[in-house]
Design an enzyme around this catalytic site. Structure first.
Site, PDB file in Angstrom:
ATOM      1  CE  LYS A 241      -3.773  -1.962   2.798  1.00 22.11           C
ATOM      2  NZ  LYS A 241      -4.920  -1.798   1.905  1.00 22.11           N
TER       3      LYS A 241
ATOM      4  NE  ARG B 292     -11.031  -9.370  -2.564  1.00 19.97           N
ATOM      5  CZ  ARG B 292     -11.303  -8.359  -3.393  1.00 19.97           C
ATOM      6  NH1 ARG B 292     -11.559  -8.600  -4.672  1.00 19.97           N
ATOM      7  NH2 ARG B 292     -11.335  -7.118  -2.956  1.00 19.97           N
TER       8      ARG B 292
END
Length: 473
Positions: free
Chosen positions: A246, A320
């Site tokens: 990130k 996920r």
């Protein structure tokens, strides 16, 4: 903040100060003074009349949210004073407002000071609520709303805790403590269990961390349970993005990526304390997504517990992957599930789509989704549905595996993430499943309503509200 119910004549209740909630200043004896001071009966408008020892707060409509915000505003003002207690006349407020008053008080008085070097002495303040008579229903509302508020505040504490001292093992130990306090079962499984049980999607995400991933399974099993419900939570105690690192700005607040898992742990605690007549399981994948020589990589192919293969195209789409295996574990371990709900700060796309304060609700059953939204709104949380569609489904197709962990388009990211999870919900459970993307409301860097800076405890109240009324759906 202590809350007491009193059936005494309001004038005979001795306190330091009086709190008055108004939807119209004409209802006040101090109308002219309030008008002179420019007070308007709107949400979060507050004025403290020191000489007459009154706190006036406005509210715009007779909804849970307006009343909860109003009392929270008054309590915050009370906390700035040295007064030890205040009283509120419930008869002057709309009917059925006690729940909003109790929860607004307890949620609005929350503060997180764990890391402040100068410790403030905790003020022992009390709100006395005057009611017509101490009927059983009022006591039940006070008890239930106190438990629910405590669960929300426990979630906030967990979410706000820094990753340096809140990693997967700490989360697992805390789950055991909550289970012990609520007299329910809690099992914790480490990475050897994940490997043995072919949960390599979850296992891969935490590979580069020095902290071992933990699979947490809490169980509440009352006698003669009416239904069996499973809550699954994403517990990313920190998310660096992995090798798809990130940007620095986006790494700040990533301690909040455990919000879904924290909500599940606290909700299980509350359900047991409330004695709800349902068997409820809480499954949390506690993982830290870091970088290192053993980090999973873009281009890797992962094998989930149900045998499906996943092409990794971005290691920052890791939540996920954890939920995929947790959903499979839940369905393999627990028979005859009536409902299965998962909670996750899953996508920034959901925040872009519906804003900071709203949960995105997804699934295959339109009636179930609608009822979940209604329960959320009734509980004081904001939610809306995001519908799956056949065209977005094509965007997560992989040429070399069964499915890709990100879509080939930047649009509709919240929905494509939900559709990814749908691949790990078994056919018999498709219509029993809801995905709650709480990325927006779970952690906000400014106070809003009765929510503080940071963790809000999103998911707890709407889940309990949903379960309390599940027999009527």
């Amino acid at each position: 903040m202590k809350i007491t119910l009193s059936s005494k004549n309001f004038k005979k209740i001795k306190t330091d100060i009086e709190i008055i909630l108004l939807s119209d200043i004409e209802e006040s004896k101090d109308e002219k003074l309030l008008e002179t001071l420019g007070f308007k009966a709107v949400d979060e408008a507050c004025i403290f009349l020191a000489e007459s020892q009154k706190i006036y707060v406005g509210f715009e409509d007779e909804t849970y949210d307006s009343i909860a915000i109003a009392i929270a505003t008054a309590i915050k003002k009370l906390q700035t004073t040295k007064f030890k207690n205040a009283k509120l006349d419930l008869s002057k407020l709309p009917s059925e407002s006690l729940k909003a008053i109790v929860e607004g008080t307890l949620l609005g008085s929350y503060s997180f000071k764990k890391y402040k070097s100068e410790k403030e002495e905790k003020k022992k303040q009390e709100l006395v609520i005057a009611i017509a008579d101490k009927e059983k229903l009022a006591e039940e509302i006070l008890n239930d709303s106190t438990i629910i508020s405590k669960a929300v505040n426990k979630t906030r504490d967990m979410v706000n805790s820094a990753p340096v001292d809140f990693y997967p093992q700490v989360m697992a130990d805390l789950a055991k403590d909550l289970a012990k306090d609520a007299s329910i079962d809690c099992k914790v499984h480490g990475e050897k269990f994940l490997d043995r049980n072919h949960m390599h999607s979850m296992l891969s995400v935490g590979r580069a961390s020095i902290h071992e991933s933990q699979l947490i399974h809490m169980s509440y099993k009352p006698k003669d349970a009416k239904k069996k419900i499973v809550l699954v939570g994403k517990g990313l105690t920190y998310d660096s993005g992995g090798l798809s690192l990130k940007p620095a700005d986006y790494m700040v607040t990533m301690k909040s990526d455990k919000s879904g898992g924290c909500a599940v742990l606290a909700t299980l605690w509350a359900i047991a304390k409330l004695g709800l007549p349902y068997e409820v399981h809480g499954i949390v994948g506690a993982v830290e997504n870091m970088i290192g020589g053993d980090a999973y990589k873009p281009d890797d192919i992962l094998y989930a517990k149900n045998g499906k293969t996943i092409e990794v195209r971005n290691t920052d789409a890791e939540g996920r992957l954890v939920l995929a295996d947790c959903l499979c574990y839940a369905q393999d371990e627990i028979d005859d599930i009536d409902y299965i709900f998962d909670y996750a700060t899953l996508t920034g796309a959901c925040v872009v789509g519906v804003g900071h304060y709203t949960t995105g609700i997804m699934g295959n059953n339109d009636i179930l989704k609608r009822n979940a939204v209604l329960a959320a709104l009734k509980s004081g949380e904001y939610a809306t549905t995001l519908d799956f569609n056949r065209y977005l489904k094509k965007s997560i197709k992989s040429e070399i595996a069964d499915i890709s962990n990100i879509a080939n388009t930047r649009y509709g990211g919240a929905i494509t993430a939900g559709m990814f999870l749908d691949n790990f919900v078994y056919e018999e459970n498709k219509d029993k499943w809801i995905h709650f993307d709480i990325a927006g409301p779970a952690y906000v860097e400014s106070a809003w309503g009765y929510n503080p800076f940071g963790g809000s405890g999103a998911g707890v109240r709407m889940t309990i509200q949903f379960l309390k009324n599940i027999d009527n759906k």
